[in-house]
Design a protein around this motif. Structure first.
Motif, short mmCIF file in Angstrom:
data_model
loop_
_atom_site.label_atom_id
_atom_site.label_comp_id
_atom_site.label_asym_id
_atom_site.label_seq_id
_atom_site.Cartn_x
_atom_site.Cartn_y
_atom_site.Cartn_z
N ALA A 36 0.83 -1.21 0.00
CA ALA A 36 0.00 0.00 0.00
C ALA A 36 0.86 1.26 0.00
CB ALA A 36 -0.92 0.00 1.22
N PHE A 37 2.09 1.15 -0.51
CA PHE A 37 3.09 2.20 -0.37
C PHE A 37 2.61 3.55 -0.90
CE2 PHE A 37 7.34 4.01 -1.71
CZ PHE A 37 7.75 4.29 -0.42
N TYR A 38 2.12 3.59 -2.14
CA TYR A 38 1.61 4.84 -2.70
C TYR A 38 0.09 4.95 -2.61
CZ TYR A 38 6.21 5.82 -4.72
OH TYR A 38 7.55 6.10 -4.89
N GLY A 39 -0.58 3.81 -2.43
CA GLY A 39 -2.03 3.82 -2.47
C GLY A 39 -2.68 4.72 -1.44
N VAL A 40 -2.07 4.80 -0.25
CA VAL A 40 -2.67 5.59 0.81
C VAL A 40 -2.66 7.08 0.50
CG1 VAL A 40 -2.20 3.93 2.64
CG2 VAL A 40 -0.45 5.59 2.01
N ALA A 41 -1.80 7.50 -0.42
CA ALA A 41 -1.71 8.92 -0.77
C ALA A 41 -1.81 9.11 -2.28
CB ALA A 41 -0.41 9.52 -0.24
N LEU A 58 0.10 2.69 -12.63
CA LEU A 58 1.40 2.03 -12.67
C LEU A 58 2.19 2.33 -11.40
CD1 LEU A 58 3.50 0.37 -14.20
CD2 LEU A 58 4.24 2.49 -15.33
N LEU A 59 2.13 3.57 -10.95
CA LEU A 59 2.84 3.95 -9.73
C LEU A 59 2.29 3.18 -8.53
CD1 LEU A 59 5.04 5.90 -8.60
CD2 LEU A 59 3.17 7.49 -8.08
N LEU A 60 0.97 3.09 -8.43
CA LEU A 60 0.35 2.38 -7.32
C LEU A 60 0.71 0.90 -7.33
CD1 LEU A 60 -3.27 3.91 -7.28
CD2 LEU A 60 -1.30 4.58 -5.91
N SER A 61 0.89 0.33 -8.52
CA SER A 61 1.16 -1.10 -8.61
C SER A 61 2.65 -1.42 -8.52
CB SER A 61 0.62 -1.65 -9.94
OG SER A 61 1.31 -1.11 -11.04
N SER A 62 3.51 -0.40 -8.47
CA SER A 62 4.96 -0.65 -8.49
C SER A 62 5.43 -1.58 -7.37
CB SER A 62 5.73 0.68 -8.45
OG SER A 62 5.39 1.46 -7.32
N VAL A 168 -3.49 -1.88 8.71
CA VAL A 168 -3.08 -0.95 9.76
C VAL A 168 -2.51 0.33 9.15
CG1 VAL A 168 -1.46 -0.59 11.66
CG2 VAL A 168 -2.69 -2.78 11.45
N PHE A 169 -1.63 0.18 8.17
CA PHE A 169 -0.98 1.36 7.59
C PHE A 169 -1.92 2.14 6.69
CE2 PHE A 169 2.68 -0.06 9.62
CZ PHE A 169 3.69 0.87 9.49
N ASN A 170 -2.90 1.48 6.08
CA ASN A 170 -3.90 2.22 5.31
C ASN A 170 -4.69 3.17 6.20
OD1 ASN A 170 -3.72 1.66 2.56
ND2 ASN A 170 -4.82 -0.28 2.75
N LEU A 270 -9.83 -8.26 -3.53
CA LEU A 270 -10.96 -7.60 -2.87
C LEU A 270 -10.50 -6.55 -1.87
CD1 LEU A 270 -13.57 -10.47 -2.41
CD2 LEU A 270 -13.33 -8.79 -4.24
N THR A 271 -9.29 -6.74 -1.31
CA THR A 271 -8.74 -5.69 -0.45
C THR A 271 -8.61 -4.38 -1.24
OG1 THR A 271 -7.50 -7.27 0.89
CG2 THR A 271 -6.70 -5.01 0.89
N THR A 272 -8.21 -4.49 -2.50
CA THR A 272 -8.09 -3.32 -3.36
C THR A 272 -9.44 -2.85 -3.88
OG1 THR A 272 -5.90 -4.10 -4.05
CG2 THR A 272 -6.96 -2.44 -5.45
#
Length: 445
Positions: A36-41, A58-62, A168-170, A270-272
């Motif tokens: 979830a590195f970029y997904g949260v922002a 693409l960035l979100l899926s990196s 948790v991090f999301n 499904l998380t995504t």
């Protein structure tokens, strides 16, 4: 042996199964957060970089790119040298990726942040995602630590507690962004990852067999001493032997299919998908949609723990068959549900089936691929984890074809795949290793 006959003192052996499980789980919990590195922002990065939705995707899926690529070889590498070094390398790569992003934010955000930074950010995302490959490494390490009759419990505890990380991090990172901005939020993530790496360096230990090899014992002697200490599962060869042997074992690919449906094409997909589903289909706020999705992630992760114990007690094949049937029921409810209550029930039933199925599949690994657990774990975790890239587009097609109701109808994909897994799981009872062994024994008599 020494005067007291204790191999621990004679060979300087450290660690035990409980500590091995705890440290493997901690490294996986931390490493998996980076999917979830970029997904949260995501929206913030899209606006700041001025990029299209496709480039944002693409960035979100990196981070998932390195997850898929690294899980296979690193999981197999455990059969050669144990898990300690592979885990430390993966965590170090993650630290480099997060540090790169933090440095970029400190130097350029917000005034000089633009599309010229896109490629470096893509590279940082790929590096950060390396931590998620601790899954296949930790699975193999955990398998070697525990006896065969406790494999289900150990795998369930490892994967159940570890999978909570992204949820948790999301929830946490958006709060930190609101308090101190992007640089502060990702700096906190970096500090957390460094602390975990230091803890693993200090307390993480390979199972007895690998420690004995490091002390200079040959493989046969190391195995004998390790067996005296309680270890039951051992590798048959090195990294490439493990990959080759597991890839030539047809049971590996049966388990890959089951795990792809329950995890990569099920739980992870499904998380995504759920935040978008709750937001656009049920018209919830993004906060509430994220909360509902978070419930699914945490519940589906934690139920892996009792799912593993159930697999030990009743057998992975039976538990897999029942849990995939539960997935069929949950997906069926979700396919036709239009109200929030029914949809929530469908989601929780799905989470129950997926969590238990995940545990059941890995309980079967030492039984079906006993001589190449690391290699099999790599194939299962790597290829199975890539199922997200197949199922998510299919769910999107249903929305394109059917409109808004397609958000519900798309769950029929999960139902169909789960039904196929029920059939495969039942078939394993009749054609799996235990079944063939029973047949051979009958023939002898």
């Amino acid at each position: 042996m020494g005067d007291n006959g204790d191999p621990r003192e004679e060979y300087g052996i450290t660690g035990n199964p409980r500590r091995g499980l705890a440290m493997a789980t901690l490294s996986f919990f931390a490493g998996l957060t980076t999917i979830a590195f970029y997904g949260v922002a995501g929206p913030t990065f899209q606006e700041a970089l001025g990029i299209s939705g496709a480039l944002l995707g693409l960035l979100l899926s990196s981070p998932h790119i390195s997850k898929v690529i690294l899980r296979v070889p690193f999981g197999a590498w455990v059969d050669d040298i144990g898990a300690r070094t592979p885990i430390l390398i993966l965590l170090a790569m993650t630290i480099v990726g997060i540090a790169g992003l933090v440095g970029t934010l400190v130097l350029f955000y917000p005034d000089d942040f633009g599309s010229h930074l896109y490629v470096p950010l893509l590279v940082f995302g790929i590096l950060a995602g390396a931590g998620s490959a601790t899954f296949s490494v930790g699975i193999a390490q955990t398998s070697y630590w525990f006896p065969e009759d406790r494999q289900g419990f150990a795998m369930g505890a490892f994967a159940g507690a570890g999978n909570i990380g992204p949820g948790v991090f999301n929830s946490l990172i958006p709060v930190l962004i609101g308090i101190g901005g992007l640089a502060i939020a990702y700096s906190a993530w970096l500090v957390f990852m460094i602390v975990v790496t230091v803890l693993y360096f200090a307390y993480g230990a390979n199972p007895y067999y690998f420690q004995l090899l490091d002390r200079g014992l040959d493989a046969e002697k190391a195995k004998g001493v390790a067996e005296e200490m309680g270890q039951e599962v051992f590798p048959a060869g090195d990294t490439w032997d493990s990959l080759r042997e597991s890839s030539m074992n047809h049971w590996t690919w049966v388990l890959v299919f089951l795990y792809t449906v329950s995890y990569g094409g099920g739980f992870t997909a499904l998380t995504t998908w759920y935040p978008t589903y709750w937001n656009l289909f049920h018209d919830m706020s993004l906060t509430m949609a994220g909360l509902f999705a978070g419930v699914f992630v945490v519940y589906g992760s934690l139920i892996r723990i009792p799912g593993g114990s159930l697999s030990d007690r009743f057998g992975g094949e039976d538990v897999a068959a029942v849990s995939f049937a539960v997935m069929v029921a949950g997906a069926g409810i979700a396919t036709f549900a239009t109200g929030i209550t029914a949809s929530f029930v469908g989601m929780m039933v799905l989470g129950t089936g997926m969590g238990i199925a995940n545990a059941a599949v890995f309980e079967l690994v030492p039984k079906y691929v006993p001589d190449a657990v690391g290699g099999a774990s790599g194939w299962i975790g790597g290829i199975g984890g890539a199922g997200t890239l197949l199922v998510l587009p299919l769910l999107g097609v249903f929305v394109d074809v059917f409109g808004e109701i397609g958000y519900a109808r798309g769950f029929s994909v999960i139902a169909g795949l789960s039904a196929a897994c029920v059939a495969v799981s039942v078939a394993l009872k009749f054609v799996g290793p235990d079944a063939s062994g029973a047949a051979d024994e009958s023939a002898m008599h």
